[in-house]
Design a protein around this motif. Structure first.
Motif, PDB file in Angstrom:
ATOM      1  N   PRO A 184       0.810  -1.231   0.000  1.00 34.52           N
ATOM      2  CA  PRO A 184       0.000   0.000   0.000  1.00 34.52           C
ATOM      3  C   PRO A 184       0.838   1.274   0.000  1.00 34.52           C
ATOM      4  CG  PRO A 184      -0.206  -1.149   2.105  1.00 34.52           C
ATOM      5  CD  PRO A 184       0.476  -2.080   1.158  1.00 34.52           C
ATOM      6  N   LEU A 185       2.007   1.224   0.664  1.00 35.93           N
ATOM      7  CA  LEU A 185       2.860   2.427   0.650  1.00 35.93           C
ATOM      8  C   LEU A 185       3.426   2.658  -0.754  1.00 35.93           C
ATOM      9  CD1 LEU A 185       4.715   2.287   4.099  1.00 35.93           C
ATOM     10  CD2 LEU A 185       2.808   3.755   3.410  1.00 35.93           C
ATOM     11  N   ALA A 186       3.782   1.560  -1.430  1.00 37.23           N
ATOM     12  CA  ALA A 186       4.264   1.697  -2.807  1.00 37.23           C
ATOM     13  C   ALA A 186       3.151   2.232  -3.701  1.00 37.23           C
ATOM     14  CB  ALA A 186       4.757   0.346  -3.323  1.00 37.23           C
ATOM     15  N   GLY A 187       1.933   1.698  -3.527  1.00 36.14           N
ATOM     16  CA  GLY A 187       0.782   2.169  -4.311  1.00 36.14           C
ATOM     17  C   GLY A 187       0.505   3.639  -4.065  1.00 36.14           C
ATOM     18  N   SER A 188       0.588   4.053  -2.787  1.00 37.46           N
ATOM     19  CA  SER A 188       0.337   5.465  -2.445  1.00 37.46           C
ATOM     20  C   SER A 188       1.399   6.372  -3.057  1.00 37.46           C
ATOM     21  CB  SER A 188       0.336   5.654  -0.927  1.00 37.46           C
ATOM     22  OG  SER A 188      -0.610   4.815  -0.347  1.00 37.46           O
ATOM     23  N   ALA A 189       2.657   5.925  -2.993  1.00 35.69           N
ATOM     24  CA  ALA A 189       3.743   6.736  -3.548  1.00 35.69           C
ATOM     25  C   ALA A 189       3.583   6.885  -5.062  1.00 35.69           C
ATOM     26  CB  ALA A 189       5.090   6.099  -3.220  1.00 35.69           C
ATOM     27  N   LEU A 190       3.201   5.782  -5.716  1.00 41.09           N
ATOM     28  CA  LEU A 190       2.998   5.810  -7.170  1.00 41.09           C
ATOM     29  C   LEU A 190       1.845   6.760  -7.533  1.00 41.09           C
ATOM     30  CD1 LEU A 190       4.385   4.285  -9.469  1.00 41.09           C
ATOM     31  CD2 LEU A 190       2.492   2.649  -9.432  1.00 41.09           C
ATOM     32  N   ALA A 191       0.779   6.716  -6.712  1.00 38.44           N
ATOM     33  CA  ALA A 191      -0.366   7.607  -6.958  1.00 38.44           C
ATOM     34  C   ALA A 191       0.048   9.064  -6.761  1.00 38.44           C
ATOM     35  CB  ALA A 191      -1.507   7.242  -6.017  1.00 38.44           C
ATOM     36  N   ALA A 192       0.858   9.319  -5.726  1.00 43.83           N
ATOM     37  CA  ALA A 192       1.322  10.695  -5.466  1.00 43.83           C
ATOM     38  C   ALA A 192       2.142  11.206  -6.647  1.00 43.83           C
ATOM     39  CB  ALA A 192       2.136  10.740  -4.184  1.00 43.83           C
ATOM     40  N   LEU A 193       2.944  10.307  -7.221  1.00 42.62           N
ATOM     41  CA  LEU A 193       3.761  10.679  -8.382  1.00 42.62           C
ATOM     42  C   LEU A 193       2.860  11.001  -9.581  1.00 42.62           C
ATOM     43  CD1 LEU A 193       6.889  10.679  -8.899  1.00 42.62           C
ATOM     44  CD2 LEU A 193       6.548   8.514 -10.087  1.00 42.62           C
ATOM     45  N   THR A 194       1.851  10.158  -9.796  1.00 44.05           N
ATOM     46  CA  THR A 194       0.895  10.393 -10.889  1.00 44.05           C
ATOM     47  C   THR A 194       0.230  11.758 -10.720  1.00 44.05           C
ATOM     48  OG1 THR A 194       0.430   8.028 -10.779  1.00 44.05           O
ATOM     49  CG2 THR A 194      -1.032   9.351 -12.165  1.00 44.05           C
ATOM     50  N   LEU A 195      -0.153  12.051  -9.462  1.00 45.81           N
ATOM     51  CA  LEU A 195      -0.826  13.325  -9.176  1.00 45.81           C
ATOM     52  C   LEU A 195       0.094  14.518  -9.419  1.00 45.81           C
ATOM     53  CD1 LEU A 195      -2.739  12.307  -5.976  1.00 45.81           C
ATOM     54  CD2 LEU A 195      -3.749  13.065  -8.112  1.00 45.81           C
ATOM     55  N   ALA A 196       1.365  14.357  -9.020  1.00 48.00           N
ATOM     56  CA  ALA A 196       2.318  15.455  -9.232  1.00 48.00           C
ATOM     57  C   ALA A 196       2.432  15.768 -10.720  1.00 48.00           C
ATOM     58  CB  ALA A 196       3.674  15.073  -8.658  1.00 48.00           C
ATOM     59  N   VAL A 197       2.423  14.715 -11.543  1.00 50.63           N
ATOM     60  CA  VAL A 197       2.496  14.919 -12.998  1.00 50.63           C
ATOM     61  C   VAL A 197       1.236  15.640 -13.493  1.00 50.63           C
ATOM     62  CG1 VAL A 197       2.557  13.727 -15.235  1.00 50.63           C
ATOM     63  CG2 VAL A 197       4.029  12.952 -13.367  1.00 50.63           C
ATOM     64  N   ILE A 198       0.072  15.205 -12.992  1.00 47.21           N
ATOM     65  CA  ILE A 198      -1.198  15.832 -13.415  1.00 47.21           C
ATOM     66  C   ILE A 198      -1.209  17.319 -13.049  1.00 47.21           C
ATOM     67  CG2 ILE A 198      -3.700  15.887 -13.007  1.00 47.21           C
ATOM     68  CD1 ILE A 198      -3.591  12.833 -12.658  1.00 47.21           C
ATOM     69  N   VAL A 199      -0.878  17.617 -11.765  1.00 49.86           N
ATOM     70  CA  VAL A 199      -0.896  19.024 -11.316  1.00 49.86           C
ATOM     71  C   VAL A 199       0.165  19.821 -12.073  1.00 49.86           C
ATOM     72  CG1 VAL A 199      -0.561  20.585  -9.351  1.00 49.86           C
ATOM     73  CG2 VAL A 199      -1.807  18.468  -9.046  1.00 49.86           C
ATOM     74  N   GLY A 200       1.350  19.227 -12.204  1.00 49.70           N
ATOM     75  CA  GLY A 200       2.454  19.922 -12.883  1.00 49.70           C
ATOM     76  C   GLY A 200       2.117  20.284 -14.319  1.00 49.70           C
ATOM     77  N   THR A 201       1.518  19.353 -15.050  1.00 45.98           N
ATOM     78  CA  THR A 201       1.242  19.630 -16.464  1.00 45.98           C
ATOM     79  C   THR A 201      -0.040  20.440 -16.632  1.00 45.98           C
ATOM     80  OG1 THR A 201       0.258  17.438 -16.572  1.00 45.98           O
ATOM     81  CG2 THR A 201       2.470  17.651 -17.430  1.00 45.98           C
ATOM     82  N   LEU A 202      -1.148  19.906 -16.062  1.00 42.64           N
ATOM     83  CA  LEU A 202      -2.441  20.577 -16.241  1.00 42.64           C
ATOM     84  C   LEU A 202      -2.482  21.955 -15.583  1.00 42.64           C
ATOM     85  CD1 LEU A 202      -5.498  18.194 -15.817  1.00 42.64           C
ATOM     86  CD2 LEU A 202      -5.178  20.017 -17.492  1.00 42.64           C
ATOM     87  N   GLY A 203      -2.006  22.002 -14.315  1.00 41.48           N
ATOM     88  CA  GLY A 203      -2.054  23.251 -13.556  1.00 41.48           C
ATOM     89  C   GLY A 203      -1.237  24.348 -14.220  1.00 41.48           C
TER      90      GLY A 203
END
Lengths: 255, 76
Positions: A40-59
């Motif tokens: 679950p920690l690996a899954g959470s970290a991967l999701a956080a990375l995905t989110l950073a990409v979304i915010v970084g590009t879209l935002g």
């Protein structure tokens, strides 16, 4: 921006994000306690990375490419839709038409489902990782949405929104890690109600600005708009209480 | 691939729309406000924000009233 101004500017994003972090943390806790923490920690970290990409590009694309008045119209529309959804559900919960969001119940259900699926100790726990990834990503998309919406006004607002969301994440995760239990004491419906009213107020304000409306005192109008939402919501709760027989409870899908 | 795209769409839609009528009503209120701001006099355009607020508040109360009626019908 001094610290006090930053704290004030970051507050809406902090409160809104905290609600989402509480929901994501409940699921990650359930996975971690029943199936171990690595996946679950690996899954959470991967999701956080995905989110950073979304915010970084879209935002960044939104703030830098789209013309300001169009951006205000777009963000105002999304904020209004997003905020009204929360406000409606919170009012229905206050009136007893929809059951209150119960973190304890969600936690118990999740634990039971995960235990039922079993785990072979020799394998990497893909189920735990995917469940955590999905929960963090879905709740995180709402956080990303909140950050983009509150930060769309400019770089200063974006920084404050990011600070608010990060602070909420750190506090909620630290509390959950310390307690090893879902944060059931958080008054979630009140927070969702407040955030729904706040997001809807920002939505009206920014859409109005985007189409060229004049708000007296500029941002000083936001508390007035917020007050109007609170009065309307209070009226709606009274109206609904009068409509329903005492003690009536109806599932969300029925309304 | 299709199921992933479908899941992303469902989640994005769910993020913004809980009740279809409320969402459609909100978009109609926004469209009316835009039309007022685009085609009316300066005075009306300047007050378009307040028009939007009144429309949205009326929409919220009407939507919740309908939800209450539906709930009452179901509880008998």
């Amino acid at each position: 921006m001094d610290l006090t101004t930053l704290a004030i500017a970051a507050t809406p994003s902090f409160i809104a994000s905290a609600v989402e972090f509480v929901e994501a943390t409940t699921i990650v806790l359930a996975v971690g306690i029943t199936r171990g923490w690595r996946a679950p920690l690996a899954g959470s970290a991967l999701a956080a990375l995905t989110l950073a990409v979304i915010v970084g590009t879209l935002g960044v694309a939104l703030v830098t490419v789209v013309p300001e008045h169009l951006l205000l119209v777009l963000v105002g529309t999304l904020l209004l839709l997003f905020g009204l959804r929360w406000l409606r559900k919170a009012v229905l919960r206050f009136a007893g038409i929809v059951a209150l969001h119960d973190e304890e119940e969600i936690y118990r259900k999740e634990v039971a489902e995960l235990r039922a699926q079993g785990l072979r100790r020799t394998q990497w726990d893909w189920v735990g990782m995917i469940v955590a990834y999905k929960a963090v990503l879905l709740e995180g998309i709402e956080v990303a949405f909140i950050v983009i919406a509150f930060g769309a006004k400019g770089i200063g607002a974006m920084n404050a929104a990011i600070v608010g969301a990060i602070a909420a994440g750190i506090i909620v995760i630290a509390l959950a890690a310390a307690l090893r239990h879902p944060l059931t004491a958080v008054p979630e419906n009140w927070m969702k109600f407040g955030v729904g009213a706040m997001l809807s107020s920002f939505g009206v304000f920014w859409f109005g600005e985007g189409v060229g409306a004049h708000w007296p005192g500029d941002a000083a109008s936001i508390p007035l708009i917020l007050g109007a939402y609170l009065v309307a919501s209070w009226l709606a709760v009274r109206l609904l209480n009068g409509l329903l027989p005492q003690g009536a409870r109806v599932e969300a899908r029925n309304v | 691939m299709f199921s992933v795209l479908r899941a992303i769409w469902d989640n994005t839609y769910g993020l913004l729309v809980d009740d279809g009528q409320l969402a459609v009503g909100a978009i109609a209120a926004l469209a009316i406000t835009w039309l007022i701001a685009a085609s009316s006099s300066e005075a009306l355009r300047e007050n378009a924000g307040w028009v939007l607020l009144v429309l949205v508040l009326a929409l919220v109360i009407a939507n919740l009233y309908r939800a209450g009626h539906n709930a009452r019908r179901r509880t008998g």
